[in-house]
Design a protein around this motif. Structure first.
Motif, short mmCIF file in Angstrom:
data_model
loop_
_atom_site.label_atom_id
_atom_site.label_comp_id
_atom_site.label_asym_id
_atom_site.label_seq_id
_atom_site.Cartn_x
_atom_site.Cartn_y
_atom_site.Cartn_z
N CYS A 1 15.63 3.90 -4.36
CA CYS A 1 15.31 2.81 -3.44
C CYS A 1 13.98 3.08 -2.74
O CYS A 1 13.53 2.28 -1.93
CB CYS A 1 16.42 2.62 -2.43
N GLU A 2 13.35 4.21 -3.04
CA GLU A 2 12.10 4.61 -2.41
C GLU A 2 11.07 3.50 -2.49
O GLU A 2 10.77 2.97 -3.56
CB GLU A 2 11.54 5.86 -3.09
N GLY A 3 10.52 3.11 -1.35
CA GLY A 3 9.45 2.12 -1.30
C GLY A 3 9.91 0.67 -1.33
O GLY A 3 9.10 -0.23 -1.14
N LYS A 4 11.19 0.44 -1.53
CA LYS A 4 11.68 -0.94 -1.53
C LYS A 4 11.72 -1.46 -0.10
O LYS A 4 11.91 -0.71 0.85
CB LYS A 4 13.04 -1.04 -2.19
N VAL A 5 11.55 -2.75 0.03
CA VAL A 5 11.52 -3.38 1.35
C VAL A 5 12.72 -4.32 1.45
O VAL A 5 13.02 -5.07 0.53
CB VAL A 5 10.20 -4.16 1.55
N VAL A 6 13.42 -4.25 2.59
CA VAL A 6 14.54 -5.15 2.86
C VAL A 6 14.31 -5.83 4.20
O VAL A 6 13.61 -5.31 5.07
CB VAL A 6 15.89 -4.40 2.88
N GLU A 7 14.90 -7.00 4.33
CA GLU A 7 14.82 -7.71 5.60
C GLU A 7 16.23 -7.86 6.15
O GLU A 7 17.13 -8.34 5.46
CB GLU A 7 14.18 -9.08 5.41
N ILE A 8 16.41 -7.43 7.40
CA ILE A 8 17.70 -7.51 8.06
C ILE A 8 17.48 -8.16 9.43
O ILE A 8 16.70 -7.65 10.24
CB ILE A 8 18.35 -6.12 8.22
N ASP A 9 18.15 -9.25 9.66
CA ASP A 9 18.04 -9.98 10.93
C ASP A 9 16.59 -10.25 11.31
O ASP A 9 16.18 -10.09 12.46
CB ASP A 9 18.75 -9.22 12.07
N GLY A 10 15.78 -10.65 10.32
CA GLY A 10 14.40 -11.01 10.59
C GLY A 10 13.45 -9.84 10.71
O GLY A 10 12.25 -10.02 10.89
N LYS A 11 13.94 -8.61 10.62
CA LYS A 11 13.08 -7.43 10.71
C LYS A 11 12.93 -6.83 9.31
O LYS A 11 13.87 -6.79 8.53
CB LYS A 11 13.68 -6.39 11.65
N THR A 12 11.74 -6.35 8.99
CA THR A 12 11.44 -5.77 7.69
C THR A 12 11.49 -4.25 7.78
O THR A 12 10.92 -3.66 8.70
CB THR A 12 10.05 -6.23 7.21
N TYR A 13 12.18 -3.64 6.80
CA TYR A 13 12.31 -2.19 6.74
C TYR A 13 11.88 -1.69 5.37
O TYR A 13 12.21 -2.30 4.36
CB TYR A 13 13.76 -1.75 6.98
#
Length: 86
Positions: free
Chosen positions: A67-79
């Motif tokens: 999952c290294e380097g993948k981007v997810v969005e949770i509740d409008g925030k990007t991680y």
């Protein structure tokens, strides 16, 4: 009813078990007249990385996706994800 590969192909077991091999000569599938089968997967170096039998035994050594380097969005925030167990 679930059919085995040999049943689908109407394999004649009088000629022996059913076997399939890859282009490197590695056995990928094997089935006998009792309906027992096993499948195998190999890596690029011909090392067996997966083995499964019809009685439910599984040996899984396939590489897990990172999952290294993948981007997810949770509740409008990007991680950005990082691997913790390297």
């Amino acid at each position: 009813m679930i059919m085995t590969v040999a049943q689908l192909l109407k394999h004649d077991f009088k000629k022996g078990p059913l076997s399939f091999y890859d282009s490197n000569g590695n056995e990928r599938y094997w089935e006998d007249s009792t309906g027992y089968w096993h499948i195998k997967e190999y890596d690029y170096n011909n090392n067996r990385i997966y083995f499964e039998t019809s009685n439910g035994y599984i040996e899984d050594n396939r590489p897990k996706p990172s999952c290294e380097g993948k981007v997810v969005e949770i509740d409008g925030k990007t991680y950005k994800l990082v691997e913790l167990n390297k």
